[in-house]
Write a protein that holds these residues in place. Structure first.
Motif, mmCIF file in Angstrom:
data_model
loop_
_atom_site.group_PDB
_atom_site.id
_atom_site.type_symbol
_atom_site.label_atom_id
_atom_site.label_comp_id
_atom_site.label_asym_id
_atom_site.label_seq_id
_atom_site.Cartn_x
_atom_site.Cartn_y
_atom_site.Cartn_z
ATOM 1 N N GLY A 257 0.994 -1.256 -0.072
ATOM 2 C CA GLY A 257 0.054 0.116 0.064
ATOM 3 C C GLY A 257 0.945 1.216 -0.018
ATOM 4 N N ALA A 258 1.984 1.360 -0.862
ATOM 5 C CA ALA A 258 3.011 2.222 -0.878
ATOM 6 C C ALA A 258 3.080 2.760 -2.319
ATOM 7 N N VAL A 259 3.963 4.056 -2.257
ATOM 8 C CA VAL A 259 4.368 4.424 -3.634
ATOM 9 C C VAL A 259 5.743 4.691 -3.343
ATOM 10 N N ALA A 260 6.572 4.459 -4.532
ATOM 11 C CA ALA A 260 7.922 4.969 -4.839
ATOM 12 C C ALA A 260 8.066 6.400 -5.060
ATOM 13 N N VAL A 261 8.755 7.235 -4.393
ATOM 14 C CA VAL A 261 8.799 8.698 -4.669
ATOM 15 C C VAL A 261 9.838 9.086 -5.033
ATOM 16 N N ARG A 262 9.758 9.957 -6.335
ATOM 17 C CA ARG A 262 10.641 10.556 -6.949
ATOM 18 C C ARG A 262 10.386 11.855 -7.368
ATOM 19 N N THR A 263 11.405 12.804 -7.212
ATOM 20 C CA THR A 263 11.024 14.315 -7.285
ATOM 21 C C THR A 263 11.462 14.547 -8.887
ATOM 22 N N ARG A 264 10.746 15.673 -9.174
ATOM 23 C CA ARG A 264 11.572 16.312 -10.598
ATOM 24 C C ARG A 264 12.889 16.795 -10.468
ATOM 25 N N ASN A 265 13.395 16.589 -9.439
ATOM 26 C CA ASN A 265 14.882 17.056 -9.118
ATOM 27 C C ASN A 265 15.573 15.951 -9.338
ATOM 28 N N GLU B 24 15.438 13.244 -7.306
ATOM 29 C CA GLU B 24 15.928 12.827 -6.159
ATOM 30 C C GLU B 24 14.884 11.216 -5.938
ATOM 31 N N ASP B 25 15.535 10.244 -5.814
ATOM 32 C CA ASP B 25 14.883 9.068 -5.543
ATOM 33 C C ASP B 25 14.506 8.843 -4.100
ATOM 34 N N ARG B 26 13.295 8.963 -3.515
ATOM 35 C CA ARG B 26 13.397 8.833 -1.960
ATOM 36 C C ARG B 26 12.855 7.332 -1.529
ATOM 37 N N GLY B 27 12.658 6.770 -2.312
ATOM 38 C CA GLY B 27 12.315 5.125 -2.286
ATOM 39 C C GLY B 27 10.911 5.049 -1.758
ATOM 40 N N ALA B 28 10.510 3.780 -1.274
ATOM 41 C CA ALA B 28 9.079 3.744 -1.134
ATOM 42 C C ALA B 28 8.394 4.179 0.378
ATOM 43 N N GLN B 29 7.265 4.742 0.302
ATOM 44 C CA GLN B 29 7.041 5.085 1.733
ATOM 45 C C GLN B 29 5.401 4.729 1.445
ATOM 46 N N PRO B 30 4.807 4.609 2.666
ATOM 47 C CA PRO B 30 3.170 4.164 2.619
ATOM 48 C C PRO B 30 2.452 5.496 2.041
ATOM 49 N N LEU B 31 1.397 4.994 1.301
ATOM 50 C CA LEU B 31 0.737 6.062 0.692
ATOM 51 C C LEU B 31 0.105 7.216 1.532
ATOM 52 N N ALA B 32 -0.354 6.727 2.685
ATOM 53 C CA ALA B 32 -0.947 7.640 3.666
ATOM 54 C C ALA B 32 0.278 8.518 4.151
ATOM 55 N N GLN C 283 0.780 18.556 4.031
ATOM 56 C CA GLN C 283 1.216 19.743 4.820
ATOM 57 C C GLN C 283 2.005 20.806 4.173
ATOM 58 N N LEU C 284 2.782 20.401 2.974
ATOM 59 C CA LEU C 284 3.521 21.345 2.280
ATOM 60 C C LEU C 284 2.605 22.088 1.318
ATOM 61 N N ILE C 285 1.450 21.765 1.108
ATOM 62 C CA ILE C 285 0.545 22.408 0.424
ATOM 63 C C ILE C 285 -0.394 23.359 1.321
ATOM 64 N N VAL C 286 -0.622 23.068 2.304
ATOM 65 C CA VAL C 286 -1.386 24.002 3.276
ATOM 66 C C VAL C 286 -0.476 24.919 3.782
ATOM 67 N N SER C 287 0.650 24.915 4.062
ATOM 68 C CA SER C 287 1.705 25.811 4.489
ATOM 69 C C SER C 287 2.105 26.545 3.291
ATOM 70 N N ARG C 288 1.685 26.299 2.144
ATOM 71 C CA ARG C 288 2.446 26.830 1.095
ATOM 72 C C ARG C 288 4.057 26.899 0.745
ATOM 73 N N SER C 289 4.471 25.820 1.323
ATOM 74 C CA SER C 289 6.013 25.627 1.415
ATOM 75 C C SER C 289 6.586 25.987 -0.176
ATOM 76 N N MET C 290 7.774 26.391 -0.049
ATOM 77 C CA MET C 290 8.724 26.306 -1.360
ATOM 78 C C MET C 290 9.289 25.061 -1.776
ATOM 79 N N GLU C 291 9.504 24.347 -0.512
ATOM 80 C CA GLU C 291 10.029 23.046 -0.531
ATOM 81 C C GLU C 291 9.480 21.871 -1.167
ATOM 82 N N LEU C 292 10.170 20.729 -1.453
ATOM 83 C CA LEU C 292 9.047 19.250 -1.718
ATOM 84 C C LEU C 292 9.671 18.475 -0.740
#
Length: 609
Positions: free
Chosen positions: A574-582, A584-592, A600-609
């Motif tokens: 029940g996971a996803v393997a996360v990669r960024t447009r930069n 960066e391969d962050r590996g698998a993590q639970p979808l939740a 959290q990044l969206i609500v805080s309108r963060s500049m980070e990924l």
């Protein structure tokens, strides 16, 4: 522009270098193209240009410069610069100048205008008729000019000069006049500065919002719809609506009231406000309907004034803050239209505040605070403030001197209380009042005017606006005009170039792309996508037949913040393997977990990924 603090550009060494380089370019062209007739060659921001008339070609069309011509001209300029000739300034009586430049019709026209007291060589009104004109000479080349210039040609480093491109330009900017051939060039103190500038030019080309707008499917200009009338594609509409909703929320929290006004208005409305006489040349022809004339809306403020006037107002109603994303229309010449940054129809994040005089400073400060909040949230940190005042010598500003003094004093007082670092620039005011503009500098160090706040005592007088004071008597309110973004079209164009299309997560039209490795993973990818969408994320599923690496590359080209790869292991966990447009391969993590972090990044309108 200045190359030394706040020194006016005309007083800088770079101005003299570029002005002198323009003369040397004209000298080179005169040698290589003896038939050329010379027009004008001023310094401009970051460079210079000179306009030439090369006559007609065999088809009867204006002859143009070829790319190889530019190379020849630049090479000859290098030789002329190294010759170390002196720039000699003299004056010449008008009659003598007319005879001397007799074979140069554009120079003759300039001299006659100077003698008649009409306009100078830059098209600006002259103070009085001239009896003599300024002349500059280097070697045998003589030009009509008032300077300033460097002392000698070797003061311009030959390896710090570059001719950039050619283009057409109408004489004195009038389409009724002959079309000339313009050569654009740039000149700097040294080669290192030139190389840095050329690098920034290339970076600007790569970041051009017109190119990225097409690549990222954000907007489209259709010839059938009309030049300067952009069509927002789905992804662009999402970006724009995200910005609008952000500002709407901020405005509602600060007591603004949303309104909507029509796209046309009775011509008398704009005559009363003064916009029609003042902006007549940039407005469309009035439309006659049932013996009345209507105008495509050039401004939102007269409409908001009529909302204020729709019922009696009391001091208890003030401040009365109206806000609208209002679309307006201006006529721009086709040659001046540029993607989203110069258009004919655009939407202004417009607001007009009606305040009692004693509320003016507090409300002005609150508006500036809102603009600073907007900029900091968007990630715009490099900006300065400019207090635009009227030019007392100009007749384009309406109202009495006392009114202008009150408005300027109010802005100064508020800016000083805020501790703003601002410059004062005469002649930068609106026709109805002074203003505080915010000039943003992007990652390429280019300056753009964005947010603006304007103080207006004039329109309340013209429309007879009133409110009943605590004393039971009628009083005149003051208006504040403000727009943090300026226009949505221009702001988005600047935003695209500043971020190079790689928007912060909260602004990205598509925030994540789910990439199933094989067909058997598609169903899980779609389930994961549904969960992400339910959590409020903007997600697509790439279920095409392409290979995984190609799908990842396609998402990166679209500058999508996250690529979520799913295969057998991810399905089981029940996971996803996360990669960024930069990349960066962050590996698998639970979808939740991913949903929680992204939210959290969206609500805080963060500049980070």
């Amino acid at each position: 522009m200045a190359d030394n603090g706040n020194v006016p550009y005309i007083e800088t060494e770079l101005y003299r270098i570029r002005h002198s380089a323009a003369h040397v370019m004209a000298e080179a062209v005169s040698e290589l193209f003896p038939e050329a007739r010379l027009a004008i060659g001023p310094p401009v921001e970051d460079g210079f240009y000179y306009d030439f008339d090369l006559g007609l070609d065999e088809r009867g069309k204006p002859r143009t410069f070829a790319p190889e011509d530019l190379a020849r001209i630049e090479a000859r300029m290098g030789e002329l610069l190294r010759d170390n000739a002196e720039f000699q300034h003299t004056t010449m009586p008008v009659a003598e100048a007319l005879a001397f430049f007799g074979g140069q019709p554009y120079k003759v026209e300039l001299i006659r205008d100077l003698a008649a007291g009409k306009v100078d060589e830059n098209g600006e009104p002259t103070a009085e008729p001239a009896t003599e004109v300024g002349i500059y000479r280097q070697r045998d080349f003589v030009d009509l000019c008032r300077g300033p210039h460097v002392g000698r040609t070797r003061d311009i480093k030959a390896n710090a000069v570059k001719l950039l491109r050619t283009g057409g330009a109408y004489w004195r900017g009038d389409e009724k006049n002959p079309q000339l051939q313009r050569i654009y060039g740039t000149a700097w103190h040294n080669k290192a500065e030139l190389d840095d500038y050329l690098h920034r030019l290339e970076e600007a080309r790569l970041r051009d919002h017109r190119r990225l707008g097409k690549q990222l499917s954000l907007f489209h200009i259709s010839p059938l719809v009309g030049s300067g009338l952009p069509l927002w594609l789905p992804k662009g509409a999402v970006l724009r609506e995200t910005l609008e909703n952000f500002l709407r929320q901020a405005q509602l929290a600060r007591g603004y009231l949303p309104v909507i006004t029509p796209h046309i208005g009775n011509l008398e409305l704009y005559k009363t406000s003064g916009h029609y006489p003042y902006y007549k040349d940039s407005q469309y022809t009035p439309i006659k309907v049932d013996e009345e004339e209507f105008l495509l809306k050039p401004m939102n403020c007269p409409h908001h004034i009529e909302i204020y006037r729709s019922e009696p107002r009391s001091y208890r109603d003030l401040p009365y803050r109206l806000a609208e994303f209002g679309t307006v229309y201006r006529y721009e010449k086709s040659g001046e239209l540029t993607g989203l940054t110069r258009v004919r129809g655009f939407t202004v994040d417009d607001s007009h505040l009606f305040v009692a005089p004693e509320q003016l400073e507090e409300e002005f400060i609150a508006v500036v605070d809102l603009i600073q909040y907007v900029f900091s949230t968007i990630g715009f940190s490099d900006f300065r403030a400019r207090l635009g005042t009227n030019d007392p010598a100009s007749d384009k500003y309406a109202g009495e001197p006392e009114m202008w003094a009150r408005g300027i004093a109010a802005i100064r007082g508020a800016a000083d209380k805020l501790g703003l670092n601002y410059t004062v620039e005469e002649g930068e005011a609106a026709f109805y009042g002074p203003k505080l503009d915010f000039i943003f500098r992007d990652v390429l160090k280019r300056e753009w005017q964005l947010g603006t706040v304007q103080v207006d005592f004039l329109l309340p007088e013209r429309f007879g606006l009133e409110y009943t004071g605590e004393d039971g008597r009628p009083h005149r309110p003051v208006m504040i005009h403000r727009a943090p973004f300026g226009s949505m079209e221009r702001f988005v164009g600047i935003l695209i170039e500043h971020f190079n299309g790689a928007f912060p997560l909260w602004l990205a039209p598509v925030q994540a792309t789910i990439i199933p490795i094989a067909d058997r993973h598609v169903e899980y990818a779609q389930q994961a996508g549904a969960e992400l969408k339910a959590a409020g994320l903007r997600v697509t599923v790439d279920d095409s037949n392409e290979r995984m690496n190609k799908k990842i590359r396609a998402a990166q080209m679209q500058k999508t913040p996250y690529m979520l790869v799913v295969g057998d292991k991810e399905m089981e966990a029940g996971a996803v393997a996360v990669r960024t447009r930069n990349e960066e391969d962050r590996g698998a993590q639970p979808l939740a977990d991913f949903i929680e972090q992204a939210t959290q990044l969206i609500v805080s309108r963060s500049m980070e990924l």
